[in-house]
Design a protein around this motif. Structure first.
Motif, PDB file in Angstrom:
ATOM      1  N   UNK A 227       0.826  -1.218   0.000  1.00  0.00           N
ATOM      2  CA  UNK A 227       0.000   0.000   0.000  1.00  0.00           C
ATOM      3  C   UNK A 227       0.856   1.261   0.000  1.00  0.00           C
ATOM      4  N   UNK A 228       1.940   1.253   0.744  1.00  0.00           N
ATOM      5  CA  UNK A 228       2.791   2.440   0.883  1.00  0.00           C
ATOM      6  C   UNK A 228       3.854   2.533  -0.204  1.00  0.00           C
ATOM      7  N   UNK A 229       3.902   1.556  -1.093  1.00  0.00           N
ATOM      8  CA  UNK A 229       4.873   1.597  -2.172  1.00  0.00           C
ATOM      9  C   UNK A 229       6.270   1.153  -1.776  1.00  0.00           C
ATOM     10  N   UNK A 230       6.422   0.615  -0.581  1.00  0.00           N
ATOM     11  CA  UNK A 230       7.735   0.142  -0.158  1.00  0.00           C
ATOM     12  C   UNK A 230       8.092  -1.198  -0.807  1.00  0.00           C
ATOM     13  N   UNK A 231       7.085  -1.893  -1.292  1.00  0.00           N
ATOM     14  CA  UNK A 231       7.299  -3.182  -1.939  1.00  0.00           C
ATOM     15  C   UNK A 231       6.453  -3.228  -3.203  1.00  0.00           C
ATOM     16  N   UNK A 232       6.942  -3.933  -4.208  1.00  0.00           N
ATOM     17  CA  UNK A 232       6.171  -4.014  -5.444  1.00  0.00           C
ATOM     18  C   UNK A 232       4.884  -4.792  -5.207  1.00  0.00           C
ATOM     19  N   UNK A 233       3.901  -4.504  -6.007  1.00  0.00           N
ATOM     20  CA  UNK A 233       2.622  -5.198  -5.887  1.00  0.00           C
ATOM     21  C   UNK A 233       2.755  -6.621  -6.407  1.00  0.00           C
ATOM     22  N   UNK A 234       2.124  -7.558  -5.707  1.00  0.00           N
ATOM     23  CA  UNK A 234       2.090  -8.948  -6.127  1.00  0.00           C
ATOM     24  C   UNK A 234       0.760  -9.536  -5.664  1.00  0.00           C
ATOM     25  N   UNK A 235       0.331 -10.650  -6.239  1.00  0.00           N
ATOM     26  CA  UNK A 235      -0.963 -11.211  -5.847  1.00  0.00           C
ATOM     27  C   UNK A 235      -0.983 -11.619  -4.377  1.00  0.00           C
ATOM     28  N   UNK A 236      -2.082 -11.272  -3.707  1.00  0.00           N
ATOM     29  CA  UNK A 236      -2.341 -11.726  -2.341  1.00  0.00           C
ATOM     30  C   UNK A 236      -3.706 -12.405  -2.359  1.00  0.00           C
ATOM     31  N   UNK A 237      -3.711 -13.697  -2.098  1.00  0.00           N
ATOM     32  CA  UNK A 237      -4.948 -14.471  -2.145  1.00  0.00           C
ATOM     33  C   UNK A 237      -5.328 -14.882  -0.728  1.00  0.00           C
ATOM     34  N   UNK A 238      -6.573 -14.594  -0.352  1.00  0.00           N
ATOM     35  CA  UNK A 238      -7.087 -14.973   0.958  1.00  0.00           C
ATOM     36  C   UNK A 238      -8.049 -16.149   0.794  1.00  0.00           C
ATOM     37  N   UNK A 239      -7.701 -17.271   1.372  1.00  0.00           N
ATOM     38  CA  UNK A 239      -8.548 -18.459   1.284  1.00  0.00           C
ATOM     39  C   UNK A 239      -9.689 -18.350   2.286  1.00  0.00           C
ATOM     40  N   UNK A 240     -10.922 -18.438   1.788  1.00  0.00           N
ATOM     41  CA  UNK A 240     -12.090 -18.476   2.663  1.00  0.00           C
ATOM     42  C   UNK A 240     -12.719 -17.115   2.882  1.00  0.00           C
ATOM     43  N   UNK A 241     -13.533 -16.662   1.933  1.00  0.00           N
ATOM     44  CA  UNK A 241     -14.153 -15.335   2.032  1.00  0.00           C
ATOM     45  C   UNK A 241     -14.944 -15.175   3.331  1.00  0.00           C
ATOM     46  N   UNK A 242     -15.686 -16.205   3.719  1.00  0.00           N
ATOM     47  CA  UNK A 242     -16.514 -16.081   4.916  1.00  0.00           C
ATOM     48  C   UNK A 242     -15.660 -15.804   6.146  1.00  0.00           C
ATOM     49  N   UNK A 243     -14.552 -16.498   6.293  1.00  0.00           N
ATOM     50  CA  UNK A 243     -13.669 -16.268   7.437  1.00  0.00           C
ATOM     51  C   UNK A 243     -13.139 -14.840   7.430  1.00  0.00           C
ATOM     52  N   UNK A 244     -12.595 -14.423   6.309  1.00  0.00           N
ATOM     53  CA  UNK A 244     -11.915 -13.126   6.263  1.00  0.00           C
ATOM     54  C   UNK A 244     -12.875 -11.955   6.360  1.00  0.00           C
TER      55      UNK A 244
END
Length: 292
Positions: A227-244
């Motif tokens: 978010x702050x641009x300190x690291x390049x963007x890469x895919x972040x996948x969250x398993x389990x929509x209901x949990x998250x």
């Protein structure tokens, strides 16, 4: 050109050789003596004011050994150490039902319900490891090295003949490495910060399963760096929509201005190993070699 190419014989003995040939000096080789070589002197290296050296060592050791093993790209898997394999969860439920304790039965049923994430993590690691091998991509699974989802990730890679990384951490209640990590790629850290840095240094994607404080720490550090641009963007996948979605109210963060519009798109939800791999397989690091 490397100096070893022009000078086949060393001009000076290596530190390793020097340590192997040190002559004993009974007058000085005793507790409290300052005579020990600095890099062999554990009591010196463990002093509070030597922390910068220890930080450097925890950065350098995995860096050098991973490079030597040819590990330059990883898919990182985060998730709870408490999630059980399905067969273990079923055994615990059967034992709880036999004892007749309602509380124990309820907990065991909850563990069985959550065990699906162990199996999804295991299958995802199998799919990703095999697909990367088939495409000629030396991308390996990396986990925190412990039980639960971490074990599932290393196990899945192991079951299809792949290498995997385990970045363990020293805890008051010792975390032991799971048996599926490639031994040459199994590390142990004292500093959480450097461990998390190594998770991200080589990662092309993060796959995050349900977890507690530790998983949230790892997830939100990654999100913050992107978010702050300190690291390049890469895919972040969250398993389990209901949990998250029950755990994190992203809509509230947007409505109150705590995050900016678009920040909610830094990650996406998935439900199955196949769905997760379908997303990642379209990423440039992987899609570019689809015909290899």
């Amino acid at each position: 050109m490397n100096s070893r190419d022009t000078h086949p014989q060393r001009n000076f003995p290596s530190a390793k050789d020097e340590c192997a040939t040190l002559a004993p000096h009974p007058s000085y080789d005793r507790p409290g003596s300052a005579y020990e070589l600095a890099f062999k002197d554990e009591s010196f290296l463990l002093r509070d004011d030597m922390r910068p050296i220890r930080l450097q060592l925890e950065l350098l050791k995995p860096e050098k050994l991973l490079d030597e093993q040819g590990v330059h790209a990883t898919i990182v898997m985060f998730g709870s150490a408490r999630i059980l394999p399905e067969d273990t969860a079923r055994t615990r439920l059967a034992a709880a039902e036999a004892d007749g304790d309602p509380g124990a039965i309820a907990r065991a049923r909850g563990q069985l319900a959550m065990s699906r994430y162990y199996e999804e993590a295991r299958r995802f690691a199998q799919i990703a490891t095999q697909a990367c091998a088939d495409r000629g991509r030396p991308i390996v699974i990396a986990t925190g090295g412990g039980p639960g989802v971490m074990e599932a990730g290393n196990r899945g890679a192991y079951e299809v003949g792949g290498k995997s990384v385990g970045l363990n951490i020293v805890l008051p209640h010792e975390q032991y490495p799971n048996p599926y990590i490639t031994p040459e790629l199994c590390f142990r850290f004292h500093y959480f910060g450097l461990r998390k840095m190594h998770f991200l240094m080589r990662s092309i994607a993060l796959v995050c399963f349900p977890g507690g404080y530790g998983t949230l720490d790892e997830l939100f550090e990654t999100l913050t760096l992107i978010q702050t641009g300190k690291s390049r963007r890469r895919p972040i996948l969250l398993f389990g929509r209901d949990f998250w979605t029950r755990l994190i109210n992203i809509d509230l963060l947007l409505e109150t201005g705590m995050i900016s519009p678009g920040d909610e798109q830094l990650f996406q939800y998935v439900e199955t190993a196949e769905e997760a791999w379908a997303v990642l397989s379209q990423q440039p690091e992987l899609a570019a070699s689809a015909g290899a």
